[in-house]
Design a protein around this motif. Sequence first.
Motif, PDB file in Angstrom:
ATOM      1  N   VAL A  70       0.858  -1.185   0.000  1.00  0.00           N
ATOM      2  CA  VAL A  70       0.000   0.000   0.000  1.00  0.00           C
ATOM      3  C   VAL A  70       0.895   1.236   0.000  1.00  0.00           C
ATOM      4  CG1 VAL A  70      -1.809   1.269   1.216  1.00  0.00           C
ATOM      5  CG2 VAL A  70      -1.785  -1.228   1.289  1.00  0.00           C
ATOM      6  N   ARG A 112       0.023   7.463  -0.546  1.00  0.00           N
ATOM      7  CA  ARG A 112      -1.135   8.144  -1.126  1.00  0.00           C
ATOM      8  C   ARG A 112      -2.398   7.318  -0.960  1.00  0.00           C
ATOM      9  NH1 ARG A 112      -0.502  10.407  -7.103  1.00  0.00           N
ATOM     10  NH2 ARG A 112       1.016  11.647  -5.924  1.00  0.00           N
ATOM     11  N   GLU A 113      -2.288   6.006  -1.196  1.00  0.00           N
ATOM     12  CA  GLU A 113      -3.455   5.134  -1.060  1.00  0.00           C
ATOM     13  C   GLU A 113      -3.924   5.056   0.383  1.00  0.00           C
ATOM     14  OE1 GLU A 113      -2.198   2.190  -4.777  1.00  0.00           O
ATOM     15  OE2 GLU A 113      -1.563   1.755  -2.700  1.00  0.00           O
ATOM     16  N   PHE A 129      -7.498   6.489   1.914  1.00  0.00           N
ATOM     17  CA  PHE A 129      -8.316   5.308   2.181  1.00  0.00           C
ATOM     18  C   PHE A 129      -9.609   5.658   2.896  1.00  0.00           C
ATOM     19  CE2 PHE A 129      -9.481   2.052   5.377  1.00  0.00           C
ATOM     20  CZ  PHE A 129      -9.944   1.075   4.510  1.00  0.00           C
ATOM     21  N   LYS A 138      -8.444  -1.237  -4.964  1.00  0.00           N
ATOM     22  CA  LYS A 138      -7.308  -0.956  -4.083  1.00  0.00           C
ATOM     23  C   LYS A 138      -7.775  -0.693  -2.663  1.00  0.00           C
ATOM     24  CE  LYS A 138      -3.018  -0.880  -3.403  1.00  0.00           C
ATOM     25  NZ  LYS A 138      -2.184  -2.051  -3.678  1.00  0.00           N
ATOM     26  N   ALA A 139      -8.893  -0.007  -2.515  1.00  0.00           N
ATOM     27  CA  ALA A 139      -9.423   0.240  -1.176  1.00  0.00           C
ATOM     28  C   ALA A 139      -9.803  -1.074  -0.505  1.00  0.00           C
ATOM     29  CB  ALA A 139     -10.630   1.171  -1.247  1.00  0.00           C
ATOM     30  N   THR A 187      -6.637  -2.631   0.729  1.00  0.00           N
ATOM     31  CA  THR A 187      -6.169  -1.925   1.922  1.00  0.00           C
ATOM     32  C   THR A 187      -7.029  -2.289   3.124  1.00  0.00           C
ATOM     33  OG1 THR A 187      -5.430  -0.074   0.535  1.00  0.00           O
ATOM     34  CG2 THR A 187      -5.654   0.356   2.901  1.00  0.00           C
TER      35      THR A 187
END
Length: 226
Positions: A133, A136-137, A141, A149-150, A153
């Motif tokens: 991760v 930025r992600e 989040f 991607k969320a 995460t």
Amino acid sequence: MPQSGLLELAHEKLHWPTPTQILEPLGAGPSIYARMAREKLGRTISKLPDGHSVQIGVLAANPEGDSTEAPIALVCNFEMEVSEATLRETYKLAWSFSRTPSLITTEPNRLRIWTCYEKPPNESESIHPVVEVSRRELESFSQSSLSEKAAETLRLHWADLVTGQFFQEYSQRFQRSQAADQMLLSNLKSVRQQLNALELDYDTIHDLLARIIFIQFLFDRKDSQG
């Protein structure tokens, strides 16, 4: 204004324990694991060209408890970007430590979780974290997000880690048979069978096994200069 560290972001976004609870747990059990990890890993990693600033701790289910239950993960917090060579060495040391199922590495711009139940790859093979991760992600989040991607995460959320849901989700990468201690036992059993086939008595076999372990220990020893 300085950026928050990745462990601080993980605390804010994923509800992990605080960075202090990870790096300096107060509980009797977690503090012992953290001290052992610093002794076993820190001595070597800190001598690497980009590893001198590493901070080592453990992610424990209850960082203030007295339980000697194995931590969820070893944690290596790097204050700078590190090379693949340093990651390989860190991965190998965490696998050899053989007391946690996973390793978490954090750098200024990314957090990665690795399995300690897979034998470290050789130099010609790539290394692959279970989940990676970016800063930025993690900063953006939101549990309400529907992005792929969320969702990945979200698997790092504290509830999923502490309940074991994360390890079930990635069960193929957390096969206990590939842990260092299990592989050692398997290899010793194989050697014992081969020696037994030579019709050696068990006292001699066990003496030879002990010498094999001791010789390998000497091969892996390093002095204060590495």
